[in-house]
Design a protein around this motif. Structure first.
Motif, PDB file in Angstrom:
ATOM      1  N   SER B 213      31.012  52.307  36.320  1.00 12.34           N
ATOM      2  CA  SER B 213      30.991  51.129  35.449  1.00 12.34           C
ATOM      3  C   SER B 213      31.824  50.000  36.046  1.00 12.34           C
ATOM      4  O   SER B 213      32.844  50.238  36.661  1.00 12.34           O
ATOM      5  CB  SER B 213      31.591  51.459  34.077  1.00 12.34           C
ATOM      6  N   PRO B 214      31.388  48.754  35.828  1.00  9.08           N
ATOM      7  CA  PRO B 214      32.142  47.614  36.355  1.00  9.08           C
ATOM      8  C   PRO B 214      33.583  47.568  35.834  1.00  9.08           C
ATOM      9  O   PRO B 214      34.467  47.106  36.545  1.00  9.08           O
ATOM     10  CB  PRO B 214      31.352  46.414  35.851  1.00  9.08           C
ATOM     11  N   TYR B 215      33.824  48.046  34.603  1.00  4.67           N
ATOM     12  CA  TYR B 215      35.195  47.934  34.093  1.00  4.67           C
ATOM     13  C   TYR B 215      36.156  48.874  34.808  1.00  4.67           C
ATOM     14  O   TYR B 215      37.351  48.625  34.838  1.00  4.67           O
ATOM     15  CB  TYR B 215      35.255  48.099  32.571  1.00  4.67           C
ATOM     16  N   ILE B 216      35.625  49.923  35.410  1.00  2.00           N
ATOM     17  CA  ILE B 216      36.480  50.796  36.213  1.00  2.00           C
ATOM     18  C   ILE B 216      36.872  50.069  37.502  1.00  2.00           C
ATOM     19  O   ILE B 216      38.025  50.080  37.929  1.00  2.00           O
ATOM     20  CB  ILE B 216      35.765  52.125  36.527  1.00  2.00           C
ATOM     21  N   GLU B 217      35.892  49.384  38.099  1.00  2.00           N
ATOM     22  CA  GLU B 217      36.206  48.609  39.300  1.00  2.00           C
ATOM     23  C   GLU B 217      37.214  47.517  38.965  1.00  2.00           C
ATOM     24  O   GLU B 217      38.163  47.266  39.712  1.00  2.00           O
ATOM     25  CB  GLU B 217      34.932  47.998  39.880  1.00  2.00           C
ATOM     26  N   MET B 218      37.004  46.886  37.816  1.00  2.00           N
ATOM     27  CA  MET B 218      37.926  45.832  37.387  1.00  2.00           C
ATOM     28  C   MET B 218      39.346  46.394  37.281  1.00  2.00           C
ATOM     29  O   MET B 218      40.299  45.766  37.738  1.00  2.00           O
ATOM     30  CB  MET B 218      37.460  45.309  36.021  1.00  2.00           C
ATOM     31  N   ALA B 219      39.454  47.581  36.668  1.00  2.00           N
ATOM     32  CA  ALA B 219      40.784  48.186  36.510  1.00  2.00           C
ATOM     33  C   ALA B 219      41.419  48.423  37.871  1.00  2.00           C
ATOM     34  O   ALA B 219      42.592  48.153  38.087  1.00  2.00           O
ATOM     35  CB  ALA B 219      40.665  49.488  35.729  1.00  2.00           C
ATOM     36  N   LYS B 220      40.608  48.914  38.828  1.00  2.00           N
ATOM     37  CA  LYS B 220      41.140  49.155  40.177  1.00  2.00           C
ATOM     38  C   LYS B 220      41.595  47.841  40.798  1.00  2.00           C
ATOM     39  O   LYS B 220      42.635  47.770  41.447  1.00  2.00           O
ATOM     40  CB  LYS B 220      40.057  49.772  41.060  1.00  2.00           C
ATOM     41  N   LEU B 221      40.801  46.786  40.588  1.00  2.00           N
ATOM     42  CA  LEU B 221      41.135  45.502  41.201  1.00  2.00           C
ATOM     43  C   LEU B 221      42.296  44.808  40.483  1.00  2.00           C
ATOM     44  O   LEU B 221      42.802  43.801  40.949  1.00  2.00           O
ATOM     45  CB  LEU B 221      39.902  44.588  41.221  1.00  2.00           C
ATOM     46  N   LYS B 222      42.679  45.358  39.326  1.00  2.00           N
ATOM     47  CA  LYS B 222      43.882  44.842  38.669  1.00  2.00           C
ATOM     48  C   LYS B 222      45.127  45.541  39.214  1.00  2.00           C
ATOM     49  O   LYS B 222      46.229  45.281  38.759  1.00  2.00           O
ATOM     50  CB  LYS B 222      43.812  45.073  37.157  1.00  2.00           C
ATOM     51  N   GLY B 223      44.930  46.480  40.140  1.00  2.00           N
ATOM     52  CA  GLY B 223      46.070  47.184  40.708  1.00  2.00           C
ATOM     53  C   GLY B 223      46.510  48.369  39.885  1.00  2.00           C
ATOM     54  O   GLY B 223      47.608  48.882  40.071  1.00  2.00           O
ATOM     55  N   THR B 224      45.662  48.826  38.951  1.00  2.00           N
ATOM     56  CA  THR B 224      46.025  49.983  38.140  1.00  2.00           C
ATOM     57  C   THR B 224      46.044  51.235  39.026  1.00  2.00           C
ATOM     58  O   THR B 224      45.120  51.452  39.790  1.00  2.00           O
ATOM     59  CB  THR B 224      44.985  50.177  37.024  1.00  2.00           C
ATOM     60  N   PRO B 225      47.107  52.052  38.929  1.00  2.00           N
ATOM     61  CA  PRO B 225      47.147  53.258  39.761  1.00  2.00           C
ATOM     62  C   PRO B 225      46.047  54.241  39.361  1.00  2.00           C
ATOM     63  O   PRO B 225      45.641  54.261  38.197  1.00  2.00           O
ATOM     64  CB  PRO B 225      48.526  53.855  39.479  1.00  2.00           C
ATOM     65  N   PRO B 226      45.578  55.064  40.320  1.00  2.00           N
ATOM     66  CA  PRO B 226      44.424  55.927  40.083  1.00  2.00           C
ATOM     67  C   PRO B 226      44.543  56.788  38.826  1.00  2.00           C
ATOM     68  O   PRO B 226      43.587  56.886  38.058  1.00  2.00           O
ATOM     69  CB  PRO B 226      44.370  56.802  41.334  1.00  2.00           C
ATOM     70  N   TRP B 227      45.724  57.405  38.598  1.00  2.00           N
ATOM     71  CA  TRP B 227      45.820  58.273  37.427  1.00  2.00           C
ATOM     72  C   TRP B 227      45.634  57.489  36.153  1.00  2.00           C
ATOM     73  O   TRP B 227      45.048  57.944  35.198  1.00  2.00           O
ATOM     74  CB  TRP B 227      47.159  59.017  37.415  1.00  2.00           C
ATOM     75  N   LYS B 228      46.110  56.221  36.170  1.00  2.00           N
ATOM     76  CA  LYS B 228      46.002  55.404  34.976  1.00  2.00           C
ATOM     77  C   LYS B 228      44.562  54.923  34.773  1.00  2.00           C
ATOM     78  O   LYS B 228      44.111  54.744  33.637  1.00  2.00           O
ATOM     79  CB  LYS B 228      46.942  54.210  35.094  1.00  2.00           C
TER      80      LYS B 228
ATOM     81  N   THR C 121      47.367  42.329  29.183  1.00  2.00           N
ATOM     82  CA  THR C 121      48.785  42.559  29.467  1.00  2.00           C
ATOM     83  C   THR C 121      48.997  43.774  30.385  1.00  2.00           C
ATOM     84  O   THR C 121      50.121  44.066  30.753  1.00  2.00           O
ATOM     85  CB  THR C 121      49.566  42.800  28.168  1.00  2.00           C
ATOM     86  N   GLU C 122      47.917  44.448  30.741  1.00  2.00           N
ATOM     87  CA  GLU C 122      48.078  45.669  31.520  1.00  2.00           C
ATOM     88  C   GLU C 122      48.788  45.414  32.858  1.00  2.00           C
ATOM     89  O   GLU C 122      49.742  46.110  33.201  1.00  2.00           O
ATOM     90  CB  GLU C 122      46.706  46.287  31.765  1.00  2.00           C
ATOM     91  N   ALA C 123      48.321  44.399  33.586  1.00  2.00           N
ATOM     92  CA  ALA C 123      48.922  44.134  34.897  1.00  2.00           C
ATOM     93  C   ALA C 123      50.377  43.672  34.797  1.00  2.00           C
ATOM     94  O   ALA C 123      51.244  44.224  35.475  1.00  2.00           O
ATOM     95  CB  ALA C 123      48.058  43.146  35.671  1.00  2.00           C
ATOM     96  N   PRO C 124      50.697  42.681  33.942  1.00  2.00           N
ATOM     97  CA  PRO C 124      52.109  42.279  33.844  1.00  2.00           C
ATOM     98  C   PRO C 124      53.029  43.432  33.447  1.00  2.00           C
ATOM     99  O   PRO C 124      54.152  43.530  33.948  1.00  2.00           O
ATOM    100  CB  PRO C 124      52.115  41.203  32.753  1.00  2.00           C
ATOM    101  N   LEU C 125      52.542  44.312  32.557  1.00  2.00           N
ATOM    102  CA  LEU C 125      53.383  45.437  32.156  1.00  2.00           C
ATOM    103  C   LEU C 125      53.506  46.434  33.303  1.00  2.00           C
ATOM    104  O   LEU C 125      54.586  46.965  33.570  1.00  2.00           O
ATOM    105  CB  LEU C 125      52.770  46.140  30.939  1.00  2.00           C
ATOM    106  N   GLN C 126      52.408  46.658  33.988  1.00  2.00           N
ATOM    107  CA  GLN C 126      52.390  47.582  35.122  1.00  2.00           C
ATOM    108  C   GLN C 126      53.408  47.151  36.177  1.00  2.00           C
ATOM    109  O   GLN C 126      54.140  47.967  36.730  1.00  2.00           O
ATOM    110  CB  GLN C 126      50.971  47.601  35.695  1.00  2.00           C
ATOM    111  N   TYR C 127      53.447  45.845  36.450  1.00  2.00           N
ATOM    112  CA  TYR C 127      54.355  45.354  37.488  1.00  2.00           C
ATOM    113  C   TYR C 127      55.723  44.990  36.925  1.00  2.00           C
ATOM    114  O   TYR C 127      56.549  44.391  37.610  1.00  2.00           O
ATOM    115  CB  TYR C 127      53.734  44.136  38.188  1.00  2.00           C
ATOM    116  N   ARG C 128      55.967  45.300  35.644  1.00  2.00           N
ATOM    117  CA  ARG C 128      57.237  45.006  34.978  1.00  2.00           C
ATOM    118  C   ARG C 128      57.645  43.550  35.136  1.00  2.00           C
ATOM    119  O   ARG C 128      58.791  43.218  35.396  1.00  2.00           O
ATOM    120  CB  ARG C 128      58.365  45.898  35.529  1.00  2.00           C
ATOM    121  N   LEU C 129      56.662  42.647  35.027  1.00  2.00           N
ATOM    122  CA  LEU C 129      56.973  41.228  35.124  1.00  2.00           C
ATOM    123  C   LEU C 129      57.412  40.676  33.781  1.00  2.00           C
ATOM    124  O   LEU C 129      58.186  39.740  33.687  1.00  2.00           O
ATOM    125  CB  LEU C 129      55.740  40.450  35.605  1.00  2.00           C
TER     126      LEU C 129
END
Lengths: 366, 318, 565
Positions: B213-228, C121-129
């Protein structure tokens, strides 16, 4: 400890065996490493490491088991490889291109199907004895005349196994074909016509599918008695709705295409639409589905035979052969497992091929 | 929330409807017999007199529709009439056995469901790796093997060769719970093997589908760690497909249980059904079929309701 | 913003090569592209479908999509950090924080299970900004700046409860949440209607300007990129064609390919009038809906004269395709009728005879779904000829050759091919030939050029125009693209919410006074002028553009001069 006795049979003492085995493995991994084949090297070398550990824990006996398994897998892989190359050579260029993408598992599946087909077609010439011919005492052990020994009535196991290909596979194939024709026809019709016909057929399929298949089969067999035509009709009634659903889904994807609309607007009849426009674009998933459906039907029929409600004796049939010889299990004999393995092997083979085909067709979509 | 309740109610109503239609099929199929039940049961050697008595006894002289409603009324109150062969009440024959079957199925499900889902998710995350390919071959092999093949292999090794577990799963009331688990370990393991394979493959497919799904790619591109990505983004949307997979496979369990019970001579409803079929004991056959079908429909219903309840789009209507 | 002074280099890509996995082999998609982006600079990446622009966008984040891989000799340097040699966690540390991404479909790219603001808010919280409350306040602030309606409240909704244009702005806000140095916009307005697009464009440009963020703006629409970018880089099949500042590129393109892109809208067919022509199709007071759903068409009437082109214009959901389905008989109307040369047409196509079916043919948007992939060209075109005219053998072959000649494809070369062996434009030509084979007097063209690259589309328009004169064909041309209308239409029908809001000859339609909706539609179409958006916003003000304006319009409104608006 009969496994060890087979060891002596090959003329090896345990220590020479272990020595030869490890030498062969190490040489093979060195060769693979030298020619820079990473995957084979990893496989062979990890097998070596595992063998060392198992050898230390389980002794030469466990080592022998591992070696045997590795040998069987390697043989199967080599046979599949050779068979694929053989098929590529004899097939047309189009087909050969497809075949090149087949993984070894799929090639193995094709080889299995090929062998079963040969066994089924030429059963009377291959089998040394008649199907129902009593030649010796019950449960006589294997000898030069009887490769797998005798069954509970003193008939040759091997011959019955060969004849069983014909009966078991033939029955399942007939039932699948019947289910397929009914289901696919109804599915195509429902997808093309739509409207109330589609709705009616879909509801009908829903109802049949909400009775578990084996239970439904048992119900019908209890009423009409276990005979060949009843089994075929019962099984095809049970599986036709599944084929119907899939065909309807597949054809449903085709029906929304603009070229179908163009043909409808041209004034083409339903026959032309199905034959020329829809069917040619649905064949690939339908063939894969046929394989899948065959596996289900085959397992169901085998289950029925095993329960004593399938093909009636004295006709040789794998499911009933398992049941008739089941008592041997408690003596540690593997005889009853052989027909069961024959069932499993064919289903595995077909499933391997289907898996590849599904992978192909889904891969092309992306 | 009103929407959801409506949908659930609609789905429940449909399930009930299908169950009713199935009861009609189960009952009237027996009416399709050439001749009637009495003739069929007594066989060709029966005298006129015997057939007449049996007809009388089974109330076959009443119209079919009347008998259907009588039967249905009884069935709702768990009274399925009397067995033709033993003359006992059907419920006393299968009541106890149904409990045993439920025990076996639960035993298998408790092991198989978490095991299969965890493995399925792992395989989906490692897709196209060597591990995935090996798992693919193994699960395909397991799916392709008839239940009795797996059962006998287990008996051969665990019971005959190594003597770890009993081959025959006979039960009695004085057994402790642990002894019960030990006795029924091999049949449960057989079911676990088959169901786990099916469930793993379906879980894998569902998760892979989700991860595309595109929202999974979006999450990855937001820098979310894999487990999250898995826990926060994939899992909340994975419930519906996973519930579906579980329900579907519990249905496999129902079919599988019949064969496994015969292999291990387990005193369950499956074996009762097979016995009744070969003896043409129709009241028992009908009762068993209805029970199996009802369980099957109930499971599917639960899955659909679960899918409705976990769908965020339905939970938070516009 | 066009004269922004160049500062330090932010992103430096050298010799970027990306491979894609198809048919069991790795094939080059990007063949050595260089790119340099400075701080605060907005670069437009433009190219036709398959040019690989979106893949470059992902690569700028050090990310390779499933089924693609970046060649090891490529270099991607972000603010002095080489992404190719960085570890995965180092690369991940940039994403969302220093490089953000805005995807094409906001509806699919927001997780349906979480509220918009929680995803924000996921990214700002993730990076503790920021703390959660701060991050939420910041989100509301950004929603405000992006002019989302109800900024205090909209974030606490779930994605499916918010419209597409608003979601796209919410996603831009999300990309801004960590104040990144670089944002990748991947076709952010492609999925939107023109009137909605303009709001999103204005909002994006505004916010990028306010925070002086650098951006890669990926699109296939030249007019859009002209509004957004400082520099434009043109790509073709994975290779760079040329790069220049926006003004320079618009005024003075160097390469042949770029010139051809610019020149596309030059074709204009001479306007025909109704004089001396017979009315062919007449749609009279038609109401229609699907099953028991809401009304899609509401009292629709228009006429199509022989040998003329009527363009039916409207946004998605306006009912323009439904009108075509009513004419062809696929959707029988609930009320009203369709007349053919004055006689009523049976409402259901199944009740029409061969002669009636023959008169009315269709050409479809996507040539891929319009041609049966398992049938040879000769049969695709031959079947209608055989079906209607009963041609067989040599006569049929002659007819197919004749038709292939008519659509400018070499008969001997294409006769035995399958659709898969043709290019997009060729397939569309085959679709035209199939319609012609029936010898119709009327053809419905449903968005026939919107799936094609611009040059190819132009060729198709020219062909259609030529055929119209030669064969005296009437076209009903369904489109959302006003440029296409300008080039080929004789008459225009504008539809909104299932109603015809305005109709008349083309030259009148493009001249005021306009119906307010036509006016909105016309003014929302981006023009190939870098100052168009700025000028428009100054002239009209935001409240008179986009979704808000479109909602205010009543189809019964009278025509107005633009000065009244």
């Amino acid at each position: 400890m009969e496994d060890i006795s087979t060891l002596w049979y090959f003329g090896l003492t345990p220590s020479t065996f272990a020595l030869t085995y490890f030498t062969a493995l190490v040489v093979a991994s060195c060769v693979a490493a030298f020619y820079n084949h990473r995957q084979p090297f990893m496989m062979i070398f990890s097998l070596t490491l595992v063998s060392i550990i198992v050898g230390i824990i389980g002794g030469v006996h466990a080592l022998w088991v591992i070696a045997l398994i590795a040998f069987i897998i390697a043989m199967a892989a080599m046979v599949s490889y050779a068979f694929r190359e053989f098929l590529i050579l004899i097939a047309s260029t189009e087909l050969a291109k497809e075949l090149r993408t087949a993984p070894l598992t799929a090639a193995f599946g094709m080889f299995v199907i090929f062998v079963y087909a040969i066994a089924g077609i030429f059963a009377p010439w291959i089998a040394p004895h008649g199907e129902a011919e009593v030649i010796t005492s019950a449960f006589a052990p294997a000898d030069a005349n009887m490769l797998l020994g005798a069954d509970q009535l003193g008939r040759d196991m091997f011959s019955r196994l060969i004849y069983g290909t014909r009966n078991s596979v033939g029955l399942a194939l007939t039932a699948t074909l019947l289910a397929f024709f009914m289901g696919a026809f109804a599915g195509l019709l429902a997808a093309t016509k739509g409207g109330w016909l589609d709705n009616l057929l879909a509801r009908f399929a829903d109802v049949i599918m909400s009775i578990p298949s084996l239970i439904f089969a048992l119900l019908m067999l209890s009423i009409f008695g276990p005979s060949m035509p009843v089994i075929i009709i019962a099984v095809s009634i049970i599986y036709a709705p599944r084929v119907f659903r899939l065909t309807r889904a597949v054809a449903g994807n085709v029906v929304v295409m603009d070229y179908i609309e163009a043909a409808k607007l041209r004034g083409e009849g339903t026959g032309y639409l199905i034959r020329r426009e829809i069917l040619p674009n649905s064949t690939a998933p339908l063939i894969a589905e046929f394989g899948l459906e065959f596996c289900f039907v085959f397992l169901l029929v085998a289950g029925l035979s095993f329960l004593g409600l399938g093909i009636q004796p004295p006709t040789a049939d794998w499911g009933s052969m398992v049941r008739e010889n089941a008592t041997l299990i408690s003596f540690g004999e593997i005889t009853p497992l052989i027909p069961a393995a024959a069932i499993a092997l064919l289903t595995v083979g077909v499933n391997f091929v289907v898996d590849w085909m599904l992978h192909r067709s889904s891969g092309l979509k992306e | 929330m009103g929407d959801i309740l409506g949908l659930v109610a609609k789905r429940l109503g449909m399930g009930l409807m299908i169950l009713l239609i199935i009861s009609v099929i189960i009952f009237f199929m027996v009416e399709l017999l050439p001749g009637d039940i009495a003739e069929a049961v007594l066989g060709q050697g029966a005298t006129e007199e015997n057939v007449r008595v049996l007809r009388e006894q089974m109330g076959l002289n009443d119209p079919a529709l009347f008998r259907y409603f009588e039967w249905l009324k009884g069935a709702v109150m768990l009274d399925f009439g009397r067995s033709i062969v033993t003359q006992e009440a059907v419920m006393s024959v299968i009541g106890e056995r149904f409990r045993n079957t439920l025990f076996l199925a639960t035993y298998a499900a408790v092991i198989a469901v978490p095991f299969a889902i965890i493995l399925g998710v792992i395989v989906a995350l490692l897709r196209n790796s060597v591990f995935d390919r090996v798992a693919n071959v193994l699960t395909l092999t397991s799916i392709s093997s008839p239940e009795f093949f797996l059962g006998y292999i287990l008996i051969l090794f665990f019971s005959v060769k190594w003597g770890m577990f009993p081959a025959i799963a006979s039960l009695n009331d004085s057994m402790s719970f642990w002894e019960l688990l030990n006795r029924t370990f091999l049949p449960a393991l057989t079911l676990v093997l088959v169901v786990t394979a099916h469930m793993m493959r379906m879980t894998r497919a569902a998760i892979i589908n989700l991860l595309a799904s595109p929202y999974i790619e979006m999450a990855k591109l937001k820098g979310t760690p894999p487990w999250k990505v898995i826990v926060r983004h994939a899992l909340p949307n994975a419930w519906a497909p996973i519930i579906n997979v579980v329900a579907l496979n519990l249905a496999y369990l129902i079919t599988g249980v019949v064969l496994v019970e015969v292999v291990f001579v387990y005193p369950g409803i499956g074996q009762a059904l097979v016995d009744a079929v070969s003896k043409r004991d129709f009241p028992v056959v009908q009762a068993c079929c209805l029970i199996f079908a009802a369980t099957f429909i109930l499971l599917n219903l639960a899955a659909d309701v679960g899918a409705i309840l976990t769908n965020p789009r339905l939970r938070h209507p516009k | 913003m066009n004269d922004k002074k160049k500062k330090d280099v932010l992103l430096k890509i050298r010799n970027l090569k990306i491979q894609g996995y198809t048919d069991e082999t790795w094939i080059d998609i990007i063949k050595g592209v260089d790119l340099t982006l400075h701080r605060g600079e907005v670069m437009g990446l433009i190219g036709e479908s398959g040019a690989g622009k979106s893949t470059i966008g992902a690569a700028a984040m050090g990310y390779a999509r499933d089924g693609t891989r970046i060649s090891e000799d490529s270099s991607i340097e972000f603010d002095g950090m080489e992404l190719m040699t960085a570890t995965e966690s180092e690369r991940r540390g940039l994403r969302g924080k220093r490089i953000a991404y805005v995807a094409q479909s906001a509806a699919a790219s927001f997780n349906p299970a979480h509220k918009i603001i929680d995803q924000h808010t996921e990214a700002p919280l993730q990076y503790r900004l920021k703390k959660r409350m701060e991050a939420q306040e910041d989100a509301v602030d950004l929603y405000n700046r992006l002019r989302l309606p109800n900024p205090e409240e909209i974030g606490f909704r779930y994605p499916h409860q918010v419209s597409g244009g608003q979601l796209q702005r919410a996603m831009t806000a999300m990309a801004m949440s960590c104040r990144p140095d670089l944002i990748i916009f991947d076709e952010p307005t492609t999925a939107l209607d023109v009137t909605t697009q303009i709001e999103v464009l204005a909002a994006i440009r505004d916010i990028v300007d306010q925070f002086d963020t650098a951006a890669l703006y990926i699109t296939h629409d030249l007019a859009v990129v002209a509004q957004m970018a400082d520099t434009i880089k043109v790509l073709l099949k994975g290779e760079e064609v040329e790069q220049a500042t926006t003004k320079e590129m618009l005024a003075n393109p160097k390469e042949e390919y770029t010139k051809s892109l610019w020149a596309v809208r030059s074709f204009k067919s001479p306007q025909r009038t109704r004089e001396g022509r017979e009315c062919l199709i007449s749609v009279k007071n038609v109401d229609a809906s699907y099953a028991s759903g809401p009304k899609i068409l509401d009292d629709v009437s228009f006429d199509i004269y022989e040998g003329m082109t009527v363009a039916v214009v409207g946004e998605s959901g306006s009912g323009k395709s439904t009108a075509a389905r009513v004419i062809t008989g696929l959707l029988p109307p609930q009320k009203g009728e369709v007349l053919f040369k004055g006689d009523p047409f049976p409402v259901d196509y199944r009740n029409r005879n061969k002669e009636q079916l023959r008169q009315c043919q269709m050409i479809y948007q996507s040539a891929d779904t319009a041609l049966n992939p398992k049938v040879r060209i000769s049969e695709i075109i031959g079947r209608p000829a055989k079906f209607y005219s009963g041609l067989t053998g040599a006569a049929l072959k002659r007819r197919v050759d004749e038709l292939l000649d008519l659509i400018e494809l070499e008969p001997s070369k294409y006769y035995n091919r399958y659709p898969a062996e043709l290019s997009g434009g060729q397939k569309q030509r085959i679709g035209i030939a199939r319609a012609l084979a029936a010898e119709p007097s009327f053809i419905v063209c449903d968005e026939v050029t919107s799936a094609l690259d611009q040059l190819v589309a132009e060729g198709i328009l020219r062909l259609l125009d030529r055929l119209q004169d030669e064969l005296n064909l009437a076209y009903m041309f369904i489109t959302h693209d006003l440029a296409t209308v300008r080039s080929i239409a004789d008459e225009v029908v504008v539809m909104q919410h299932g109603k015809v809001v305005e109709q008349g000859p083309k030259d009148e339609m493009f001249r005021p006074p306009h119906h307010p909706y036509t006016d909105l539609l016309l003014s929302s179409v981006p023009e190939m002028d870098a100052d168009w958006l700025t000028t428009l916003l100054e002239e009209r003000g935001l409240e008179n553009l986009g979704e808000a304006a479109s909602k205010k319009i009543d189809p019964g409104d009278k025509k107005v001069m633009p000065s009244d608006a």
